[in-house]
Design a protein around this motif. Structure first.
Motif, PDB file in Angstrom:
ATOM      1  N   ILE A  18       0.834  -1.219   0.000  1.00  0.00           N
ATOM      2  CA  ILE A  18       0.000   0.000   0.000  1.00  0.00           C
ATOM      3  C   ILE A  18       0.873   1.275   0.000  1.00  0.00           C
ATOM      4  CG2 ILE A  18      -1.658   1.387   1.348  1.00  0.00           C
ATOM      5  CD1 ILE A  18      -3.201  -1.160   1.931  1.00  0.00           C
ATOM      6  N   TYR A 116      13.210  -3.209   3.169  1.00  0.00           N
ATOM      7  CA  TYR A 116      13.310  -4.606   3.625  1.00  0.00           C
ATOM      8  C   TYR A 116      13.685  -5.545   2.470  1.00  0.00           C
ATOM      9  CZ  TYR A 116      11.417  -2.833   7.929  1.00  0.00           C
ATOM     10  OH  TYR A 116      11.263  -2.112   9.089  1.00  0.00           O
ATOM     11  N   HIS A 291      -4.790  -3.048  -2.214  1.00  0.00           N
ATOM     12  CA  HIS A 291      -5.362  -3.894  -1.167  1.00  0.00           C
ATOM     13  C   HIS A 291      -5.287  -5.375  -1.537  1.00  0.00           C
ATOM     14  CE1 HIS A 291      -7.061  -0.537   1.059  1.00  0.00           C
ATOM     15  NE2 HIS A 291      -7.323  -0.001  -0.121  1.00  0.00           N
ATOM     16  N   TYR A 313     -13.107   2.678  16.219  1.00  0.00           N
ATOM     17  CA  TYR A 313     -12.684   1.915  15.031  1.00  0.00           C
ATOM     18  C   TYR A 313     -11.598   0.932  15.476  1.00  0.00           C
ATOM     19  CZ  TYR A 313     -10.447   0.775  10.577  1.00  0.00           C
ATOM     20  OH  TYR A 313      -9.905   0.098   9.509  1.00  0.00           O
ATOM     21  N   SER A 318      -2.738  -6.445   8.622  1.00  0.00           N
ATOM     22  CA  SER A 318      -2.867  -7.621   7.769  1.00  0.00           C
ATOM     23  C   SER A 318      -2.293  -8.909   8.346  1.00  0.00           C
ATOM     24  CB  SER A 318      -2.177  -7.337   6.431  1.00  0.00           C
ATOM     25  OG  SER A 318      -0.822  -7.040   6.653  1.00  0.00           O
ATOM     26  N   PHE A 319      -1.505  -8.822   9.425  1.00  0.00           N
ATOM     27  CA  PHE A 319      -0.839 -10.032   9.933  1.00  0.00           C
ATOM     28  C   PHE A 319      -1.430 -10.592  11.221  1.00  0.00           C
ATOM     29  CE2 PHE A 319       3.000  -8.973   7.387  1.00  0.00           C
ATOM     30  CZ  PHE A 319       3.258 -10.239   6.899  1.00  0.00           C
ATOM     31  N   VAL A 344     -12.846  -4.303  12.082  1.00  0.00           N
ATOM     32  CA  VAL A 344     -12.392  -5.056  10.913  1.00  0.00           C
ATOM     33  C   VAL A 344     -12.030  -6.476  11.355  1.00  0.00           C
ATOM     34  CG1 VAL A 344     -10.706  -5.233   9.045  1.00  0.00           C
ATOM     35  CG2 VAL A 344     -11.522  -2.983   9.774  1.00  0.00           C
ATOM     36  N   TRP A 374     -12.755  -6.033   5.508  1.00  0.00           N
ATOM     37  CA  TRP A 374     -11.633  -5.139   5.181  1.00  0.00           C
ATOM     38  C   TRP A 374     -12.206  -3.756   4.937  1.00  0.00           C
ATOM     39  CZ3 TRP A 374      -6.677  -5.711   6.031  1.00  0.00           C
ATOM     40  CH2 TRP A 374      -5.734  -4.885   5.380  1.00  0.00           C
ATOM     41  N   ALA A 375     -11.635  -2.748   5.560  1.00  0.00           N
ATOM     42  CA  ALA A 375     -12.213  -1.389   5.482  1.00  0.00           C
ATOM     43  C   ALA A 375     -11.455  -0.511   4.503  1.00  0.00           C
ATOM     44  CB  ALA A 375     -12.140  -0.746   6.861  1.00  0.00           C
ATOM     45  N   GLN A 377      -9.671   1.927   5.051  1.00  0.00           N
ATOM     46  CA  GLN A 377      -9.228   2.475   6.345  1.00  0.00           C
ATOM     47  C   GLN A 377      -8.907   3.971   6.323  1.00  0.00           C
ATOM     48  OE1 GLN A 377      -7.017   0.187   9.261  1.00  0.00           O
ATOM     49  NE2 GLN A 377      -5.388   1.682   9.207  1.00  0.00           N
ATOM     50  N   HIS A 392      -3.358  -2.187  16.062  1.00  0.00           N
ATOM     51  CA  HIS A 392      -2.197  -3.048  16.336  1.00  0.00           C
ATOM     52  C   HIS A 392      -0.889  -2.262  16.203  1.00  0.00           C
ATOM     53  CE1 HIS A 392      -1.857  -2.687  12.067  1.00  0.00           C
ATOM     54  NE2 HIS A 392      -0.913  -3.579  11.953  1.00  0.00           N
ATOM     55  N   SER A 397      -0.821   2.263   9.829  1.00  0.00           N
ATOM     56  CA  SER A 397      -1.993   2.607  10.643  1.00  0.00           C
ATOM     57  C   SER A 397      -1.650   3.744  11.593  1.00  0.00           C
ATOM     58  CB  SER A 397      -2.470   1.386  11.444  1.00  0.00           C
ATOM     59  OG  SER A 397      -2.921   0.387  10.566  1.00  0.00           O
ATOM     60  N   PHE A 414       3.245  -7.832  16.951  1.00  0.00           N
ATOM     61  CA  PHE A 414       4.627  -8.319  16.867  1.00  0.00           C
ATOM     62  C   PHE A 414       5.553  -7.257  16.270  1.00  0.00           C
ATOM     63  CE2 PHE A 414       4.743 -10.656  12.428  1.00  0.00           C
ATOM     64  CZ  PHE A 414       4.301  -9.495  11.810  1.00  0.00           C
ATOM     65  N   GLU A 416       8.103  -4.404  15.208  1.00  0.00           N
ATOM     66  CA  GLU A 416       8.331  -3.042  15.719  1.00  0.00           C
ATOM     67  C   GLU A 416       7.045  -2.366  16.192  1.00  0.00           C
ATOM     68  OE1 GLU A 416       6.562  -3.170  12.782  1.00  0.00           O
ATOM     69  OE2 GLU A 416       6.941  -1.036  12.543  1.00  0.00           O
ATOM     70  N   GLN A 417       5.940  -3.099  16.213  1.00  0.00           N
ATOM     71  CA  GLN A 417       4.683  -2.494  16.658  1.00  0.00           C
ATOM     72  C   GLN A 417       4.758  -2.048  18.130  1.00  0.00           C
ATOM     73  OE1 GLN A 417       1.926  -5.610  15.551  1.00  0.00           O
ATOM     74  NE2 GLN A 417       2.443  -5.383  13.385  1.00  0.00           N
TER      75      GLN A 417
HETATM   76  O1  UPG Z   1      -9.333  -2.977   7.058  1.00  0.00           O
HETATM   77  C1  UPG Z   1      -8.251  -2.486   6.732  1.00  0.00           C
HETATM   78  C2  UPG Z   1      -7.081  -2.654   7.496  1.00  0.00           C
HETATM   79  C3  UPG Z   1      -5.919  -2.056   7.043  1.00  0.00           C
HETATM   80  N1  UPG Z   1      -5.906  -1.362   5.889  1.00  0.00           N
HETATM   81  C4  UPG Z   1      -4.659  -0.754   5.406  1.00  0.00           C
HETATM   82  O2  UPG Z   1      -3.616  -1.710   5.416  1.00  0.00           O
HETATM   83  C5  UPG Z   1      -2.382  -1.099   5.786  1.00  0.00           C
HETATM   84  C6  UPG Z   1      -1.835  -1.898   6.947  1.00  0.00           C
HETATM   85  O3  UPG Z   1      -0.539  -1.487   7.241  1.00  0.00           O
HETATM   86  P1  UPG Z   1       0.011  -1.444   8.752  1.00  0.00           P
HETATM   87  O4  UPG Z   1      -0.894  -0.679   9.598  1.00  0.00           O
HETATM   88  O5  UPG Z   1       1.418  -0.954   8.699  1.00  0.00           O
HETATM   89  O6  UPG Z   1      -0.087  -2.929   9.255  1.00  0.00           O
HETATM   90  P2  UPG Z   1       0.505  -4.352   8.726  1.00  0.00           P
HETATM   91  O7  UPG Z   1      -0.278  -4.810   7.595  1.00  0.00           O
HETATM   92  O8  UPG Z   1       0.538  -5.213   9.903  1.00  0.00           O
HETATM   93  O9  UPG Z   1       2.009  -3.940   8.280  1.00  0.00           O
HETATM   94  C7  UPG Z   1       3.271  -4.585   8.320  1.00  0.00           C
HETATM   95  O10 UPG Z   1       4.151  -3.603   7.737  1.00  0.00           O
HETATM   96  C8  UPG Z   1       4.299  -2.379   8.473  1.00  0.00           C
HETATM   97  C9  UPG Z   1       5.237  -1.476   7.694  1.00  0.00           C
HETATM   98  O11 UPG Z   1       6.522  -2.019   7.647  1.00  0.00           O
HETATM   99  C10 UPG Z   1       4.811  -2.653   9.888  1.00  0.00           C
HETATM  100  O12 UPG Z   1       4.827  -1.451  10.639  1.00  0.00           O
HETATM  101  C11 UPG Z   1       3.924  -3.685  10.572  1.00  0.00           C
HETATM  102  O13 UPG Z   1       4.462  -4.006  11.854  1.00  0.00           O
HETATM  103  C12 UPG Z   1       3.807  -4.932   9.708  1.00  0.00           C
HETATM  104  O14 UPG Z   1       2.967  -5.887  10.331  1.00  0.00           O
HETATM  105  C13 UPG Z   1      -2.708   0.349   6.137  1.00  0.00           C
HETATM  106  O15 UPG Z   1      -2.362   1.202   5.067  1.00  0.00           O
HETATM  107  C14 UPG Z   1      -4.219   0.371   6.309  1.00  0.00           C
HETATM  108  O16 UPG Z   1      -4.839   1.569   5.937  1.00  0.00           O
HETATM  109  C15 UPG Z   1      -7.042  -1.179   5.141  1.00  0.00           C
HETATM  110  O17 UPG Z   1      -7.029  -0.515   4.111  1.00  0.00           O
HETATM  111  N2  UPG Z   1      -8.182  -1.762   5.589  1.00  0.00           N
END
Ligand code: UPG
Length: 498
Positions: A18, A116, A291, A313, A318-319, A344, A374-375, A377, A392, A397, A414, A416-417
């Motif tokens: 994204i 990465y 997405h 909210y 994603s993980f 979500v 899935w939103a 977001q 998370h 986010s 998990f 660096e969160q």
């Molecule tokens: O319902 C949802 C949920 C999430 N998102 C989007 O999905 C992305 C999610 O990214 P992030 O919040 O960074 O979470 P992760 O998917 O867990 O990202 C991984 O990648 C990130 C960037 O390296 C790290 O900070 C995280 O720890 C790692 O798990 C964001 O843009 C959100 O807006 C949506 O569009 N809809």
């Protein structure tokens, strides 16, 4: 003159695709052509979620290469995925670059890889294409990576990224009951466990250190290769970190999805890192793309019907996977809050896809709760009805919540969160963390109490709005991120060709 052509490659994960695609949209808006290379697996998901809409415009061309895994294999097994892609992707990437450069009018001017995936800089160099890195995570997490040699010198981790055995508490846990070890075999098993535990190493040291004066304290558990649940995965990811670190030292341009104003301390550790955040689709009046799941946009109409600043909210990126007990407790916590909520519930958020909700839960909350797969977001967080973000703490986010001035409730999963949580709660003071109960879970009362505390204390909102102002100023005319982005564009334009 033809438009400069850039090849962009994210790491194969949602939180990377994204922001790198958003970055690519910014490049396209400034007159660049972008070829965006996903893995075959992610490419299919991204194309499916676009549902035939051309949200990407003509200047972005999606292509793909294999990741070395079979289609049915589990890509959430990050160790296996990394091991496989490191075997296959360098060769496939070289083939792709060769193929693009064989077309006279499409020759690449630059290759931008996810930090990465910094190993790929070597491939680009061999193919005579200039490389730059883009980090979708915080500057602090890059600083921590940069700090690896010092952590090894100081004995905080060993040369495999693990905590040396003399730093592991040698004694069994305080609640260990020797009297319960009646059987000889159980006793043997226990002894073997402690011997293995103390000789194999683990990166989960709680020894705290600070790498720059105005950064939070950290421990080895904040490193992205840690806390993965098994040592093999942790070692594979540490080797990746080590490779990335070596590669990043040779790269002239390193961009980062952050701002000086949010993480001043971290940027002093890696001065060559240039912030260009926050990257949001709304900055260019567009929609988020990339997405892996289809967005359920009907929740926006539902949000329109809610009172301003009333909705919790909850989303975990994603993980995150919650076990059944924790998932149900969260459901009951949201119910207990007695407020509207949008939650979500990704199809794979629990290991058990059936009967996930507590009995009668859906009926009881039907009038004020909404669960979706899935939103959209970024649009959700920008909606006036949102009161707080139970998150998370993935970096995207975090940036999205901050850019909208929303207070947080932190539930890191998990990597660096946990470090991001420390920024939110301790440095910026725009959110609260949850504490686990004696059963090791976040209980419904804790959820209700912390939501009430965050929403009952006006200071959280005031600080969140102030932080939003700082973050958004960075991308306005003359803002620090805008300037760095322009510097980067000039660098690419000044040195066209390979
Ligand atoms: O319902 C949802 C949920 C999430 N998102 C989007 O999905 C992305 C999610 O990214 P992030 O919040 O960074 O979470 P992760 O998917 O867990 O990202 C991984 O990648 C990130 C960037 O390296 C790290 O900070 C995280 O720890 C790692 O798990 C964001 O843009 C959100 O807006 C949506 O569009 N809809």
């Amino acid at each position: 003159m033809s438009r400069p052509h850039i090849l962009v490659m994210p790491a194969p994960a949602q939180g990377h695709v994204i922001p790198l695609l958003e970055f690519s949209q910014c490049l396209a808006k400034h007159g660049f052509r972008v070829t965006f290379v996903n893995t075959d697996y992610d490419h299919k998901r991204v194309v499916e979620s676009l549902e035939g809409k051309n949200d990407l415009g003509e200047q972005i061309h999606l292509v793909s290469i294999p990741d070395g895994m079979e289609p049915w294999e589990d890509r959430n097994d990050l160790g296996k995925l990394t091991e496989k892609f490191l075997q296959v992707m360098p060769g496939k990437l070289a083939e792709l670059i060769e193929e693009i450069n064989s077309r006279e009018d499409e020759k690449l001017d630059c290759f931008i890889a996810d930090g990465y995936m910094a190993w790929s800089m070597e491939v680009a160099k061999k193919m005579n294409v200039r490389g730059a890195l883009f980090w979708p995570s915080s500057a602090a997490s890059v600083a921590l990576l940069f700090h690896i040699p010092k952590l090894i010198d100081d004995g905080i981790i060993d040369s495999h990224g693990m905590i040396p055995c003399h730093l592991i508490p040698y004694f069994p846990p305080a609640n260990f009951n020797f009297d319960a070890c009646h059987s000889r075999s159980l006793l043997y098993a226990t002894v073997i466990f402690f011997v293995l535990y103390s000789t194999s190493g683990t990166p989960m040291s709680k020894q705290m250190f600070r790498i720059a004066p105005n950064m939070p304290e950290m421990n080895a558990g904040d490193c992205f290769w840690t806390d993965m649940g098994d040592l093999t995965t942790e070692r594979i990811l540490f080797d990746l970190a080590d490779k990335d670190l070596k590669a990043m030292r040779a790269v002239k341009f390193q961009l980062c999805h952050s701002t000086y104003e949010l993480e001043a301390g971290a940027f002093t550790v890696v001065p060559e890192l240039l912030p260009i955040g926050p990257l949001l689709a709304s900055n260019r009046l567009g929609n988020t793309t990339g997405h892996f799941w289809r967005e359920d946009s009907s929740c926006l109409e539902w949000l329109d019907q809610q009172q301003p600043s009333s909705v919790i909210y909850a989303a975990f990126g994603s993980f995150t996977i919650l076990d059944q007990v924790q998932f149900q407790e969260l459901a009951l916590g949201l119910e207990f809050c007695n407020r509207p909520f949008l939650w979500v519930v990704r199809p794979d958020i629990t290991t058990d896809a059936n009967d996930r909700y507590p009995e009668g839960f859906q009926e009881r909350v039907a009038a004020r709760g909404r669960m979706i797969g899935w939103a959209p977001q970024q649009k959700v967080l920008n909606h006036p009805s949102i009161a707080c973000f139970l998150s998370h703490c993935g970096w995207n986010s975090t940036m999205e919540g901050v850019s909208n001035g929303i207070p947080f409730l932190c539930w890191p999963y998990f990597a660096e969160q946990f470090l991001n949580e420390r920024y939110i709660c301790d440095i910026w003071k725009v959110g609260l963390r949850f504490d686990k109960n004696e059963n090791g879970i976040i209980g419904r009362e804790e959820i209700k109490n912390k939501v009430e505390q965050v929403l009952g204390d006006q200071d959280f909102e005031t600080r969140a709005l102030k932080l939003k102002g700082k973050a958004m100023n960075c991308i306005r005319e003359g803002g620090s991120s805008r300037k760095k982005f322009q510097n980067f564009l000039e660098w690419v334009k000044k040195h066209p060709g390979t």
